[in-house]
Design an enzyme around this catalytic site. Structure first.
Site, PDB file in Angstrom:
ATOM      1  N   GLY A   1       0.816  -1.210   0.000  1.00 62.75           N
ATOM      2  CA  GLY A   1       0.000   0.000   0.000  1.00 62.75           C
ATOM      3  C   GLY A   1       0.850   1.261   0.000  1.00 62.75           C
TER       4      GLY A   1
ATOM      5  CG  ASP B   1      -1.699  -1.731   9.303  1.00 61.00           C
ATOM      6  OD1 ASP B   1      -2.371  -0.692   9.199  1.00 61.00           O
ATOM      7  OD2 ASP B   1      -2.018  -2.802   8.766  1.00 61.00           O
TER       8      ASP B   1
ATOM      9  NE  ARG C   1     -27.311  11.510  14.757  1.00 60.00           N
ATOM     10  CZ  ARG C   1     -27.570  11.689  13.470  1.00 60.00           C
ATOM     11  NH1 ARG C   1     -26.631  11.440  12.562  1.00 60.00           N
ATOM     12  NH2 ARG C   1     -28.756  12.110  13.082  1.00 60.00           N
TER      13      ARG C   1
ATOM     14  CD  GLU D   1      -7.802  -2.836   7.632  1.00 55.23           C
ATOM     15  OE1 GLU D   1      -8.619  -2.535   6.743  1.00 55.23           O
ATOM     16  OE2 GLU D   1      -6.576  -2.929   7.453  1.00 55.23           O
TER      17      GLU D   1
ATOM     18  NE  ARG E   1      -2.548   3.330   2.247  1.00 58.22           N
ATOM     19  CZ  ARG E   1      -2.472   2.037   2.583  1.00 58.22           C
ATOM     20  NH1 ARG E   1      -3.580   1.338   2.781  1.00 58.22           N
ATOM     21  NH2 ARG E   1      -1.312   1.452   2.742  1.00 58.22           N
TER      22      ARG E   1
END
Length: 402
Positions: A19, A162, A197, A258, A318
Site C-alpha cells: 500500500g 499499521d 450521537r 479493521e 494514507r
C-alpha cells in the site's frame, strides 16, 4: 546484460511495494541523492516486485516501461509529495497467479500459481544491479528475505501505516496515519456533538492495533477495539453510553481497527478473493459495530436508542503529503541504507529502536508478527490504552517490541 555500469561504483535498485503511504517519495529521494553523491547509479523499479517480472530483456534499459534511471532533478520535487511516484503493487514473484503473468511469459508460466523468481534473478543481472533496496511492509519485505537467501545483496526499509514490521519501532507512513486520524476524529466530533450521537470510526490495522491505540491515547477517542483482543459488544456499548452521559456535549467516540473481532467471531472481509500474500480485503467491521451498538444502547439509555455516525477513514489517512515524522524518518532510513551499502553490509533492515537509528538482520521480518502487547498497553476491561509506566519507553510508547 544491459550496459548500466559505466564509471559508477555500482548500481542500486530501489522499489516500493504494498500500500502507498506518505513518506515513500522522501525515502526514494534520500536514497537517490546519497547514492549519486557517493558515485552510484540508481535505477527505480516501477510497480514494486511486479516491475521485476515485467522487464523485457530484449530491449535496452531506456526502452523499459518499469525501470528508470533516477536523477536528483527527478526525485527532488517529488520527494515533497505523498504516495510513491514509482508506483506499487502487491505482487509476490514466487506466487504469481496465472492471470497476472506478464504477456511476455504467458507461454512459459502456465500453472495456476507460478514461481517467477528465476526471471527476477535474470532481470537483476540484466539491469546490472549490485544492490537492491525494497521499501515496504512485512509482505513486500518477506520476498526481500527470500532474495537475500539466494545471495542478492538486499538492504530493506520498513514501510506500513499499521507499523507492524518486526524489528523497528517505526515504519514509514505511521506518523502521518496517526496524525491524520487524530485530526479527522476531532473534526468529526462537531457532528457527533451536534446530534448527541455515538461516533464510530473504522481505521486501518489488520493484525496490529497501533493505528487505533495511539490516537486513542492522544485523546482522539474514548475507546478503541483492536485485533489483539476480541471484544464484547454488550460491554463496549455500556461503556460508550457511560462516556456519552459523562460528556457535557452528549456524545462519545470509538476507534475500530479493521481487523478487530467480536467475541467468538472472526475478521470481517469484503469478499473471498485474496492477494498474492493470502490476505483477503478487510472492511465492514465499523458498519456492524455501529448497527449493533445502536440497537443495544437502549438497554443502557432508559429505553432510547442512540444514533450513530459511522465513518471509515480509509485512504484519507494514507493520501496527501507526509507529516514531519514521515519527512524526517525516511530521509534517515535512506541514508542508513546507503551507510550499509558503503560498508558492504547486506541482509539488513534499517530501523528505529528506542529513539535511535539502527539496523537488524532482515530475517526478523519473517520471524514473528509484531502486535500490541496488550498486557502492557491495553486495558481489556475498559477497551482503551493503559496510561502507566511510561518511564524509559520509546517516543511513541507502545510501538516497541524489544
Amino acid at each position: 546484460m544491459a550496459n548500466t555500469k559505466s564509471n559508477y561504483k555500482g548500481v542500486i535498485g530501489v522499489l516500493t511495494g504494498g500500500g502507498d503511504v506518505p513518506g515513500l517519495n522522501p525515502a526514494i529521494r534520500a536514497v537517490t541523492f546519497r547514492a549519486i553523491r557517493e558515485g552510484y547509479k540508481v535505477i527505480g523499479i516501477r510497480k514494486g516486485w511486479e516491475g521485476m517480472i515485467t522487464i523485457d530483456r530484449s530491449k535496452k534499459l531506456e526502452e523499459q516501461e518499469d525501470a528508470v534511471v533516477l536523477t536528483e532533478q527527478m526525485v527532488n520535487r517529488l520527494g515533497r509529495t505523498g504516495g510513491t511516484f514509482l508506483h506499487s503493487s502487491r505482487t509476490r514473484p514466487d506466487m504469481v497467479k496465472l492471470d497476472r503473468v506478464p504477456d511476455l511469459y504467458k507461454d512459459k508460466y502456465t500453472l495456476d500459481i507460478n514461481d517467477m523468481t528465476s526471471e527476477v534473478m535474470l532481470n537483476i543481472d540484466y539491469l546490472g544491479l549490485d544492490y537492491l533496496i525494497p521499501i515496504g511492509g512485512d509482505d513486500t519485505l518477506s520476498y526481500g528475505v527470500h532474495l537475500h537467501s539466494k545471495g542478492v545483496p538486499v538492504v530493506a526499509i520498513p514501510k506500513t501505516m499499521d507499523n507492524d514490521v518486526p524489528g523497528t519501532d517505526y515504519c514509514i507512513g505511521f506518523g502521518t496515519c496517526i496524525s491524520r486520524t487524530i485530526e479527522l476524529a476531532h473534526e468529526l466530533r462537531t457532528s457527533a456533538g451536534s446530534h448527541e450521537r455515538f461516533l464510530v470510526i473504522e481505521v486501518f490495522g489488520r493484525y496490529a492495533g497501533f493505528s487505533a491505540l495511539l490516537p486513542t491515547m492522544a485523546g482522539a477517542a474514548d475507546r478503541c477495539v483492536i485485533p489483539e483482543h476480541k471484544f464484547d459488544i454488550e460491554h463496549l456499548t455500556e461503556l460508550m453510553v457511560q462516556d456519552r452521559a459523562n460528556n457535557p456535549s452528549k456524545y462519545s467516540v470509538l476507534l475500530v481497527s479493521e481487523g478487530a473481532m467480536f467475541k467468538n467471531g472472526d475478521m470481517i472481509f469484503k469478499g473471498e478473493e485474496a492477494d498474492a500474500y493470502g490476505h483477503k480485503k478487510l472492511g465492514g467491521i465499523g458498519d456492524i459495530v455501529s448497527e449493533q451498538m445502536r440497537n443495544i444502547s437502549a438497554k443502557y439509555n432508559n429505553g432510547r436508542k442512540i444514533d450513530v455516525i459511522n465513518q471509515r477513514l480509509g485512504y484519507m489517512v494514507r493520501s496527501g503529503a507526509p507529516d514531519a515524522l514521515d519527512s524526517i524518518v525516511p530521509m534517515a532510513f535512506g541514508n542508513l541504507a546507503l551507510d550499509l551499502i558503503l560498508k558492504g553490509t547486506f541482509g539488513r533492515l534499517v530501523s528505529l529502536r528506542n529513539g535511535r537509528y539502527d539496523n537488524v538482520p532482515i530475517e526478523v521480518v519473517t520471524s514473528y508478527k509484531k502486535k500490541v502487547d496488550i498486557e502492557k498497553f491495553y486495558d481489556k476491561e475498559r477497551y482503551r490504552p493503559r496510561y502507566e509506566n511510561f518511564n524509559d519507553k520509546p517516543q511513541l510508547i507502545m510501538t516497541s517490541d524489544y
